[in-house]
Design an enzyme around this catalytic site. Structure first.
Site, PDB file in Angstrom:
ATOM      1  N   HIS A 347      87.238 -43.990 -16.213  1.00  0.00           N
ATOM      2  CA  HIS A 347      88.203 -42.893 -16.350  1.00  0.00           C
ATOM      3  C   HIS A 347      87.730 -41.579 -15.763  1.00  0.00           C
ATOM      4  O   HIS A 347      88.383 -40.553 -15.956  1.00  0.00           O
ATOM      5  CB  HIS A 347      88.548 -42.642 -17.816  1.00  0.00           C
ATOM      6  CG  HIS A 347      89.289 -43.759 -18.463  1.00  0.00           C
ATOM      7  ND1 HIS A 347      90.662 -43.792 -18.550  1.00  0.00           N
ATOM      8  CD2 HIS A 347      88.852 -44.890 -19.055  1.00  0.00           C
ATOM      9  CE1 HIS A 347      91.033 -44.894 -19.183  1.00  0.00           C
ATOM     10  NE2 HIS A 347      89.944 -45.583 -19.498  1.00  0.00           N
ATOM     11  N   LYS A 533      96.931 -29.740 -21.674  1.00  0.00           N
ATOM     12  CA  LYS A 533      95.867 -30.714 -21.449  1.00  0.00           C
ATOM     13  C   LYS A 533      94.586 -30.115 -22.019  1.00  0.00           C
ATOM     14  O   LYS A 533      94.547 -28.939 -22.338  1.00  0.00           O
ATOM     15  CB  LYS A 533      95.705 -31.012 -19.964  1.00  0.00           C
ATOM     16  CG  LYS A 533      95.661 -29.758 -19.085  1.00  0.00           C
ATOM     17  CD  LYS A 533      95.703 -30.092 -17.607  1.00  0.00           C
ATOM     18  CE  LYS A 533      97.088 -30.405 -17.064  1.00  0.00           C
ATOM     19  NZ  LYS A 533      97.318 -31.820 -16.829  1.00  0.00           N
ATOM     20  N   ARG A 534      93.526 -30.917 -22.139  1.00  0.00           N
ATOM     21  CA  ARG A 534      92.269 -30.371 -22.618  1.00  0.00           C
ATOM     22  C   ARG A 534      91.817 -29.212 -21.731  1.00  0.00           C
ATOM     23  O   ARG A 534      92.135 -29.180 -20.536  1.00  0.00           O
ATOM     24  CB  ARG A 534      91.195 -31.474 -22.633  1.00  0.00           C
ATOM     25  CG  ARG A 534      91.331 -32.398 -23.798  1.00  0.00           C
ATOM     26  CD  ARG A 534      91.233 -31.667 -25.113  1.00  0.00           C
ATOM     27  NE  ARG A 534      89.874 -31.262 -25.371  1.00  0.00           N
ATOM     28  CZ  ARG A 534      89.030 -31.920 -26.161  1.00  0.00           C
ATOM     29  NH1 ARG A 534      89.416 -32.995 -26.802  1.00  0.00           N
ATOM     30  NH2 ARG A 534      87.803 -31.482 -26.335  1.00  0.00           N
ATOM     31  N   LYS A 539      90.228 -28.617 -14.549  1.00  0.00           N
ATOM     32  CA  LYS A 539      91.689 -28.651 -14.664  1.00  0.00           C
ATOM     33  C   LYS A 539      92.317 -27.311 -14.273  1.00  0.00           C
ATOM     34  O   LYS A 539      93.520 -27.199 -14.093  1.00  0.00           O
ATOM     35  CB  LYS A 539      92.103 -29.042 -16.074  1.00  0.00           C
ATOM     36  CG  LYS A 539      91.737 -30.489 -16.453  1.00  0.00           C
ATOM     37  CD  LYS A 539      92.122 -30.821 -17.894  1.00  0.00           C
ATOM     38  CE  LYS A 539      91.568 -32.129 -18.397  1.00  0.00           C
ATOM     39  NZ  LYS A 539      92.354 -33.317 -17.981  1.00  0.00           N
ATOM     40  N   THR A 641      98.126 -38.043 -17.303  1.00  0.00           N
ATOM     41  CA  THR A 641      99.276 -38.786 -17.842  1.00  0.00           C
ATOM     42  C   THR A 641     100.356 -37.830 -18.328  1.00  0.00           C
ATOM     43  O   THR A 641     101.526 -38.206 -18.402  1.00  0.00           O
ATOM     44  CB  THR A 641      98.855 -39.735 -18.982  1.00  0.00           C
ATOM     45  OG1 THR A 641      97.912 -39.067 -19.820  1.00  0.00           O
ATOM     46  CG2 THR A 641      98.233 -40.996 -18.424  1.00  0.00           C
ATOM     47  N   LYS A 645     104.672 -37.788 -18.160  1.00  0.00           N
ATOM     48  CA  LYS A 645     105.570 -37.487 -19.285  1.00  0.00           C
ATOM     49  C   LYS A 645     106.503 -36.344 -18.929  1.00  0.00           C
ATOM     50  O   LYS A 645     107.699 -36.365 -19.249  1.00  0.00           O
ATOM     51  CB  LYS A 645     104.742 -37.123 -20.528  1.00  0.00           C
ATOM     52  CG  LYS A 645     103.933 -38.299 -21.061  1.00  0.00           C
ATOM     53  CD  LYS A 645     102.808 -37.886 -22.016  1.00  0.00           C
ATOM     54  CE  LYS A 645     101.807 -39.034 -22.162  1.00  0.00           C
ATOM     55  NZ  LYS A 645     100.522 -38.608 -22.760  1.00  0.00           N
TER      56      LYS A 645
HETATM   57  C1  26Q Z   1      81.276 -37.894 -23.968  1.00  0.00           C
HETATM   58  C2  26Q Z   1      80.031 -37.654 -24.526  1.00  0.00           C
HETATM   59  C3  26Q Z   1      79.876 -37.440 -25.880  1.00  0.00           C
HETATM   60  C4  26Q Z   1      80.993 -37.482 -26.675  1.00  0.00           C
HETATM   61  C5  26Q Z   1      82.240 -37.724 -26.116  1.00  0.00           C
HETATM   62  C6  26Q Z   1      82.387 -37.931 -24.769  1.00  0.00           C
HETATM   63  C7  26Q Z   1      83.722 -38.179 -24.164  1.00  0.00           C
HETATM   64  C8  26Q Z   1      84.868 -38.276 -24.955  1.00  0.00           C
HETATM   65  C9  26Q Z   1      86.114 -38.451 -24.397  1.00  0.00           C
HETATM   66  C10 26Q Z   1      83.897 -38.271 -22.800  1.00  0.00           C
HETATM   67  C11 26Q Z   1      85.147 -38.456 -22.253  1.00  0.00           C
HETATM   68  C12 26Q Z   1      86.272 -38.554 -23.032  1.00  0.00           C
HETATM   69  C13 26Q Z   1      87.624 -38.694 -22.498  1.00  0.00           C
HETATM   70  C14 26Q Z   1      87.945 -38.765 -21.228  1.00  0.00           C
HETATM   71  C15 26Q Z   1      89.336 -38.786 -20.788  1.00  0.00           C
HETATM   72  O1  26Q Z   1      90.246 -38.596 -21.571  1.00  0.00           O
HETATM   73  N1  26Q Z   1      89.598 -39.033 -19.495  1.00  0.00           N
HETATM   74  C16 26Q Z   1      90.958 -39.024 -18.982  1.00  0.00           C
HETATM   75  O2  26Q Z   1      91.458 -40.339 -19.035  1.00  0.00           O
HETATM   76  C17 26Q Z   1      92.845 -40.344 -18.725  1.00  0.00           C
HETATM   77  C18 26Q Z   1      93.348 -41.751 -18.924  1.00  0.00           C
HETATM   78  O3  26Q Z   1      92.882 -42.586 -17.919  1.00  0.00           O
HETATM   79  C19 26Q Z   1      93.094 -39.839 -17.311  1.00  0.00           C
HETATM   80  O4  26Q Z   1      94.475 -39.767 -17.098  1.00  0.00           O
HETATM   81  C20 26Q Z   1      92.458 -38.476 -17.117  1.00  0.00           C
HETATM   82  O5  26Q Z   1      92.577 -38.080 -15.771  1.00  0.00           O
HETATM   83  C21 26Q Z   1      91.009 -38.505 -17.551  1.00  0.00           C
HETATM   84  O6  26Q Z   1      90.452 -37.200 -17.488  1.00  0.00           O
END
Ligand code: 26Q
Length: 802
Positions: A347, A533-534, A539, A641, A645
């Protein structure tokens, strides 16, 4: 068939039994819980039938392992999928109860950060709706993602105690609990049959208890399972803890979801969490398989395991562990089966986000996992040595120095690696995972993300759904591709007008919500320009803000200037330790304070930063959006995503050529989207020749000077530190995400939006074209591709008709 009468009877009965109260005296919350358990009762029947059929037919099933799920609220979606939505709504209305008010009582299930977790939940809905045998496996966090408040414009995090009043949808299954082992000293002895037996001493044993939630398919009688594991200390183990603190560490292992934070490395608890739901899940799958009474050799004909990003990559060594240590298979056979069973989705291409663990930590927390990873790595190097250049093998091995590369483990131990949008998958092959692509070209593939269109259109946007029904009939509700029928009406002014009215009604609703929650009064005839978004530097919420400042200064400098009123709407949480992201939040809030209260610009610009962005808030904002901001630096957003939407709800996308934006452009055509900024190739060219100079752009661009200087000269009050930090990030640290390079092009794109919006009928036509083409981004479609190409699963009974 449930009737109105029976529903009222059930409701009354539940209220009596659970609260000793009459329907007439019940609060909305009490009605929610009673209605919820009535609905659960109905879906339970289908649930039981579904899994009994799976067992009887011995169908191949997929298990989707994800450390995050983000379902939001389930009541409405369960009602819709069970075909009970209208009945329940009308029954309640007869009793003078508004369904929406009941729905509001449910706490969001927020066991995820953002895109990745929400995707997992959209997939759960789609898998069930396609009638595919698929289950989720994850963690039942006691606290979901923190709740966000603003105090003086700063983000403040509060715990999300979502379980306080209970969770109507889950079923705790003590009979399916398993033990998960941590730490200890591992040694080997020879068994009488010649096999090596693994002896583990001094381990910590934790109990994993599953809580199952039914994933209801859309009006097809299928209910699959999302299994979330909670942790407990087994009674017999109580005595092993030397102190309350030590015990707490383990007890609290599933207490909180980690906020997306790539900087937070080497954390013991995060690794222990990963192993926890992986081990519990794999054990329960293999236990189920044993009930089928089949030989190990056909495992991969019955089971597929999907690894959602690398967080569950320990699935690979854990699966090996059970096959080796418990089933006593040979390494070769176990490895062959593991590769056939496992598949992996990537991802992210941000280097800093690729998961790595220190060898030392892995050895401490899960020593047996470490041994198996070490052996996988050793054999990998050995087997590749004769085929590929030494350097390539060294770059792709799992253990490098004192670091374990989880993506390498996931790729080597699975048969499929996919990206989540075309561009992203191409970049995986050509750049990020290029070395692996040389070694395993056949393993790489693309599966562009999709969304649960029922939730994001039928449920979130009733007015638009109504217009669609009246115009093209109802088949789009089951088959999103039928949205294309709308294209026949692009010159029908009545239809265009109706689409405009549906949007207007949602904008009025959102305006009311905004006034209630923030006190900010907005003009619902303004352009609603949305970025949700986050909060992440890549971004580029900051780019949006810089343009707002430019627009504001123009209005101030030219008092006669008129623009179409705009409301800029933001929703974003920042990881608690992500300092820069928090500074951007503070700065947006400070600019909002300045602009919203400046009477000289006649309310032509408003900025609304809605706190606590989550699934439920997204459901309120998205239907009301006119403009969808998708402005990440090209090549950084894997897919996105929210872009899908917003498009589905008739917003015009303002975007860089990044992630799925490219596919949105391909679907709607250049005339129905506004594209700006560097291409991914140009971004890479800058990296290549290292020629980017933000300072140079600044020096040659008076507008940029004016805007950036405002960050540090006191013109925007209360951001002394944050303003300086942001200014420096752009000019001293050379603007990592090329905001200044894209600034002019972004402003031109914003001007284009302004002009387009003046042509009302044409704008509505462009909205229509967006809605009509959004069907391609249905998660139903996406999971079907996973099912066909990766998991090789079929709907229940499909195999019998062959
Ligand atoms: C990493 C280290 C320690 C704790 C948590 C994390 C962590 C947590 C969540 C790292 C990454 C995430 C989430 C990533 C994420 O949401 N990526 C997104 O995935 C979507 C679905 O495929 C894409 O549409 C987005 O582009 C992408 O940013």
């Amino acid at each position: 068939m449930l009737t109105k009468k029976a529903l009222v009877r059930e409701l009354r009965k539940n209220l009596q039994e659970d609260y000793a109260i009459e329907l007439e005296d019940a609060t909305s919350e009490e009605i929610f819980f009673s209605l919820g358990s009535t609905i659960k009762g109905i879906s339970n029947e289908q649930w039981q039938k579904t899994w009994k059929n799976y067992l009887k037919e011995q169908q191949k099933q997929v298990y989707y392992f994800s450390i995050e799920f983000l379902p939001g609220k389930l009541l409405k979606s369960n009602l819709l999928n069970l075909g009970l939505y209208d009945l329940v709504k009308e029954t309640l209305a007869d009793l003078a109860i508004d369904l929406e008010e009941i729905v509001e009582q449910e706490k969001d299930m927020a066991l995820g950060n953002g895109g990745l977790g929400r995707l997992a939940s959209c997939f759960m809905d789609a898998i069930a709706s396609k009638g595919l045998p698929g289950n989720g496996n994850g963690i039942r966090y006691d606290y979901g993602l923190f709740k966000q408040q603003f105090v003086d414009g700063y983000q403040v995090e509060l715990p999300d105690d979502w379980l306080k009043k209970g969770n109507v949808w889950e079923i705790r299954r003590d009979s399916k609990a398993v033990n998960v082992h941590y730490g200890g000293d591992i040694s080997f002895t020879k068994k009488t049959n010649g096999h090596l037996a693994v002896v583990a001493e001094n381990q910590r044993i934790l109990r994993a208890v599953p809580y199952d939630t039914g994933m209801v398919g859309y009006q097809n009688g299928i209910v699959n399972t999302m299994r979330l594991w909670g942790i407990e200390i087994p009674y017999a183990e109580e005595g092993k803890y030397r102190s309350i603190e030590e015990r707490r560490v383990f007890e609290d292992l599933t207490a909180v979801l980690y906020p997306d934070d790539s900087n937070e490395r080497g954390r013991f608890i995060r690794l222990a969490q990963e192993y926890f739901f992986v081990s519990a899940g794999i054990q329960s799958i293999l236990r189920y398989y044993q009930r089928l009474d089949l030989p190990a050799s056909v495992l991969s004909e019955k089971i597929a395991i999907h690894i959602n990003d690398t967080h569950p990559a320990l699935c690979i060594p854990e699966f090996m562990r059970i096959l080796l240590d418990e089933w006593e298979l040979s390494w070769e056979q176990a490895w062959d089966l593991t590769g056939k069973v496992m598949s992996y989705t990537n991802h992210t291409i941000l280097a800093e986000a690729l998961e790595k663990w220190p060898v030392k930590l892995m050895k401490q927390v899960v020593p047996r996992m470490y041994q198996i990873i070490e052996e996988i790595d050793r054999r990998y190097v050995l087997s590749m040595a004769t085929i590929h250049p030494e350097a390539l093998v060294q770059r792709t091995r799992i253990i490098q120095g004192q670091t374990i590369h989880m993506a390498h483990l996931a790729i080597i131990g699975s048969h499929s690696t996919n990206g989540v949008a075309k561009l992203h998958s191409d970049l995986l092959k050509s750049v990020v995972l290029h070395d692996f692509y040389l070694i395993y070209p056949d393993r790489f593939n693309n599966k562009t993300n999709g969304i649960a269109q029922r939730r994001w259109l039928q449920l979130a946007n009733e007015p638009l759904s109504q217009v669609l029904d009246e115009t093209i009939g109802q088949t789009w509700r089951k088959n999103p591709n039928d949205l294309r029928l709308l294209l026949n009406y692009q010159n029908d002014t009545t239809v265009l007008e109706k689409i405009g009215q549906a949007k207007a009604s949602k904008k009025i609703q959102l305006a009311t919500y905004i006034e209630e929650t923030t006190g900010i009064l907005i003009n619902s005839d303004a352009i609603f320009d949305v970025q949700i978004k986050r909060l992440h530097a890549y971004k580029r919420q900051l780019l949006n803000l810089l343009h707002i400042l430019k627009q504001y200064f123009e209005l101030k400098d030219q008092p006669n200037k008129k623009i179409h009123p705009r409301v800029y709407i933001f929703g974003a949480k920042a990881a608690p330790s992500y300092h820069y992201a928090k500074s951007i939040i503070k700065t947006i809030n400070a600019v909002a304070e300045l602009i919203n209260n400046d009477a000289t610009i006649n309310d032509q610009i408003k900025i609304v930063f809605l706190p606590n962005y989550n699934v439920s808030l997204a459901e309120k904002i998205i239907p009301a959006a006119d403009v969808s901001e998708q402005i990440s630096l090209a090549s950084k957003e894997a897919s996105g995503t929210s872009n899908m939407k917003l498009m589905l709800n008739g917003a015009i996308t303002l975007a860089t050529l990044d992630g799925a934006n490219i596919e949105i452009r391909d679907a709607v055509g250049d005339d129905n989207i506004v594209i700006f900024g560097l291409s991914e190739a140009q971004v890479y060219a800058y990296y290549e020749n290292q020629s980017y100079s933000a300072r140079e752009i600044y020096e040659n661009n008076p507008t940029i000077q004016r805007v950036l200087n405002a960050l540090i000269d006191g013109e925007i009050p209360n951001i002394e530190q944050e303003g300086r930090e942001i200014y420096d990030s752009l000019l001293v640290y050379n603007d990592e995400y090329f905001l200044l390079r894209d600034f002019d092009s972004y402003c031109a794109a914003q001007n284009k939006i302004e002009r387009m919006y003046q042509e009302k009928e044409q704008w509505q036509r462009q909205c229509l074209i967006n809605i009509a083409n959004a069907g391609t981004f249905s998660a139903d479609h996406t999971v079907q591709q996973y099912a066909d190409d990766i998991w090789h699963i079929e709907p229940l009974f499909a195999h019998q008709s062959k």
